[in-house]
Design a protein around this motif. Structure first.
Motif, PDB file in Angstrom:
ATOM      1  N   TYR A   1     -26.072  15.943  76.296  1.00 56.75           N
ATOM      2  CA  TYR A   1     -26.397  14.786  75.473  1.00 56.75           C
ATOM      3  C   TYR A   1     -26.197  13.490  76.255  1.00 56.75           C
ATOM      4  O   TYR A   1     -25.319  13.390  77.117  1.00 56.75           O
ATOM      5  CB  TYR A   1     -25.530  14.761  74.220  1.00 56.75           C
ATOM      6  N   ALA A   2     -27.022  12.507  75.933  1.00 54.82           N
ATOM      7  CA  ALA A   2     -26.892  11.150  76.476  1.00 54.82           C
ATOM      8  C   ALA A   2     -27.203  10.169  75.359  1.00 54.82           C
ATOM      9  O   ALA A   2     -27.736  10.546  74.298  1.00 54.82           O
ATOM     10  CB  ALA A   2     -27.844  10.945  77.652  1.00 54.82           C
ATOM     11  N   LEU A   3     -26.877   8.914  75.585  1.00 53.24           N
ATOM     12  CA  LEU A   3     -27.219   7.846  74.652  1.00 53.24           C
ATOM     13  C   LEU A   3     -28.465   7.142  75.168  1.00 53.24           C
ATOM     14  O   LEU A   3     -28.436   6.522  76.241  1.00 53.24           O
ATOM     15  CB  LEU A   3     -26.063   6.845  74.532  1.00 53.24           C
ATOM     16  N   TYR A   4     -29.555   7.239  74.422  1.00 51.01           N
ATOM     17  CA  TYR A   4     -30.781   6.536  74.771  1.00 51.01           C
ATOM     18  C   TYR A   4     -30.837   5.260  73.938  1.00 51.01           C
ATOM     19  O   TYR A   4     -30.511   5.268  72.744  1.00 51.01           O
ATOM     20  CB  TYR A   4     -31.999   7.414  74.478  1.00 51.01           C
ATOM     21  N   TYR A   5     -31.267   4.157  74.571  1.00 56.57           N
ATOM     22  CA  TYR A   5     -31.299   2.882  73.853  1.00 56.57           C
ATOM     23  C   TYR A   5     -32.582   2.116  74.167  1.00 56.57           C
ATOM     24  O   TYR A   5     -33.152   2.218  75.260  1.00 56.57           O
ATOM     25  CB  TYR A   5     -30.065   2.032  74.168  1.00 56.57           C
ATOM     26  N   ASN A   6     -33.035   1.346  73.187  1.00 56.83           N
ATOM     27  CA  ASN A   6     -34.253   0.553  73.294  1.00 56.83           C
ATOM     28  C   ASN A   6     -33.904  -0.785  73.950  1.00 56.83           C
ATOM     29  O   ASN A   6     -33.164  -1.595  73.369  1.00 56.83           O
ATOM     30  CB  ASN A   6     -34.852   0.339  71.897  1.00 56.83           C
ATOM     31  N   LYS A   7     -34.428  -1.016  75.130  1.00 56.46           N
ATOM     32  CA  LYS A   7     -34.050  -2.213  75.889  1.00 56.46           C
ATOM     33  C   LYS A   7     -34.454  -3.503  75.184  1.00 56.46           C
ATOM     34  O   LYS A   7     -33.689  -4.479  75.157  1.00 56.46           O
ATOM     35  CB  LYS A   7     -34.693  -2.162  77.279  1.00 56.46           C
ATOM     36  N   LYS A   8     -35.643  -3.538  74.599  1.00 55.24           N
ATOM     37  CA  LYS A   8     -36.113  -4.766  73.937  1.00 55.24           C
ATOM     38  C   LYS A   8     -35.268  -5.068  72.709  1.00 55.24           C
ATOM     39  O   LYS A   8     -34.889  -6.235  72.479  1.00 55.24           O
ATOM     40  CB  LYS A   8     -37.576  -4.646  73.539  1.00 55.24           C
ATOM     41  N   MET A   9     -34.958  -4.063  71.918  1.00 59.09           N
ATOM     42  CA  MET A   9     -34.138  -4.291  70.728  1.00 59.09           C
ATOM     43  C   MET A   9     -32.747  -4.781  71.112  1.00 59.09           C
ATOM     44  O   MET A   9     -32.171  -5.642  70.435  1.00 59.09           O
ATOM     45  CB  MET A   9     -34.068  -3.018  69.890  1.00 59.09           C
TER      46      MET A   9
END
Length: 438
Positions: free
Chosen positions: A157-165
């Motif tokens: 598992y990893a934490l994926y994040y939305n760069k623009k948000m």
């Protein structure tokens, strides 16, 4: 979900108790001392859809046929059906020669006797056990017994994040602790009430227990004692499940509708910019299939209390992955072992794991520079330094169904605005534990 994505409404142990020693196996080919002409292979769905998997696997199976003269009949099976299909095959005696299993099922299927044990002799036939990462082999069956399968794809598992948000909310870096994740999620939701900080899948039983297991490690809980007895109601287990459900119930960073989400719906919301973060395994190919560019998202280790992943209370992932197994009564055992050797060869490991966004469990294949990509490096480092295997006990599959369902009920309470308290969490886990002893 890869491993781990099946949410079957049955348990392996109870269903297989009466068929110990049974297996599947196609009727093609001869006995174990003959060279078979055909193998049947059930591949679990790894890519964004079944057709994508077929496109990846078909040319590789053609290579195997060219090299060996053995034709492989491929069927890609959705995770929602795979466990049920395996159980049906073991009871009917009509199944594949070779199949993929989530590594969390290894000990349960091992206890049934349905799968070929990977003895030293069998491992030597595919190049030796020492070719594989130790933690991956350790997730292929109960400790002290010959593994029931061979590692094929490794995941974490990893934490994926939305760069623009993140940028729009004034957040400069991904969170390293849960307090930071909650604060970031609340900033995003406060800036735009139609957007949420974190995605979840309340109806995905496997995902529920994967997250609970990791948080349990962080609270010092294993969910099973050393004898394999369920310990779902320990203080650490209760605290872990409450922390997870509180992301919706208390912290308000998960949308109430997520309580009903099933497999991959959280990824769709993330891809559409509805949520800013998702905890997932190797999601890059799915994001791409839904129109996201690699520059749209970032990846970081799953948060831990100290902010620095490691062992013990800093574990931040289960050792996830897919194993390849052979049914014990296949009439094509020699051909089946040849196929396992091909699928776990250095070259095929590079090709297949690149295609599916996974990490090779074969050590030599990991040296390929492709696995140094930012997202895969996070997964690889997590597997190497801060992941722990789910308990390799015979009734692990019941853990998925009983605790996964308990958490599903707590998500429903949170979505309905009902209080989620230490007492209500303990009551739900007590019910789950009682089901384990029936």
């Amino acid at each position: 979900m890869r491993t781990i994505r099946a949410a079957a409404a049955v348990t392996i142990v109870s269903a297989l108790a009466a068929v110990t020693g049974c297996g599947g196996g196609s009727s093609s080919g001869g006995g174990s001392n003959e060279s078979p002409k055909t193998l049947t292979y059930w591949a679990s769905n790894q890519g964004p859809n079944i057709e994508a998997d077929k496109k990846i696997l078909t040319p590789e199976l053609a290579k195997f046929q060219k090299d060996t003269g053995i034709k492989v009949k491929l069927e890609v099976v959705p995770w929602s059906d795979l466990l049920t299909r395996i159980l049906a095959a073991t009871t009917s005696g009509q199944g594949p020669d070779v199949l993929n299993i989530g590594n969390t099922w290894s000990a349960s299927l091992q206890a049934s006797g349905a799968l070929l044990p990977w003895t030293k002799e069998n491992f030597d036939a595919i190049g030796g056990e020492d070719r594989f990462v130790a933690s991956a082999v350790g997730s292929a069956g109960a400790e002290g017994k010959d593994p029931s399968a061979v590692p094929l794809y490794s995941l974490a598992y990893a934490l994926y994040y939305n760069k623009k948000m993140f940028a729009d909310a004034g957040i400069s870096k991904p969170p390293a602790t849960w307090d930071e994740l909650i604060a970031d999620g609340q900033k995003i939701h406060q800036k735009d009430p139609d957007k949420w900080g974190l995605a979840a899948e309340g109806s995905n039983l496997s995902n529920n227990i994967h997250q609970a297991f990791v948080l349990g490690q962080q609270h010092g809980a294993d969910f099973f004692d050393k004898s394999g007895k369920a310990t779902y109601t320990s203080d650490g287990a209760v605290a872990a499940v409450k922390q997870y459900v509180d992301f919706m119930a208390k912290d308000k960073i998960i949308a109430p509708g997520n309580a009903e989400y099933a497999q991959n719906q959280s990824l769709t919301d993330f891809s559409k910019g509805k949520t800013a973060m998702v905890l997932w395994q190797a999601a890059a190919s799915t994001f791409a299939s839904q129109g996201m560019k690699p520059s749209d998202w970032g990846v970081a280790p799953v948060p831990v209390p100290s902010g620095t992943p490691g062992l013990g209370k800093q574990v931040n992932s289960m050792v996830a992955g897919i194993n390849i197994a052979v049914f014990n009564n296949t009439k094509n055992v020699d051909g089946a072992k040849k196929f396992v050797k091909f699928m776990t060869s250095d070259d095929e490991q590079k090709i297949l794991n690149k295609s599916f966004g996974a990490i090779p469990p074969v050590k030599a294949a990991q040296a390929d520079p492709a696995f140094d990509a930012p997202d895969l490096k996070v997964l690889r480092d997590t597997l190497a330094t801060s992941a722990a295997p789910l308990p390799q006990v015979a009734n692990e599959s019941q853990f998925e169904t009983t605790v996964g369902t308990a958490i599903k009920s707590l998500w429903a309470d949170a979505a309905a605005g009902k209080p989620v308290t230490t007492e209500s969490v303990k009551a739900a886990l007590t019910k789950a534990q009682q089901q384990m002893t029936q």
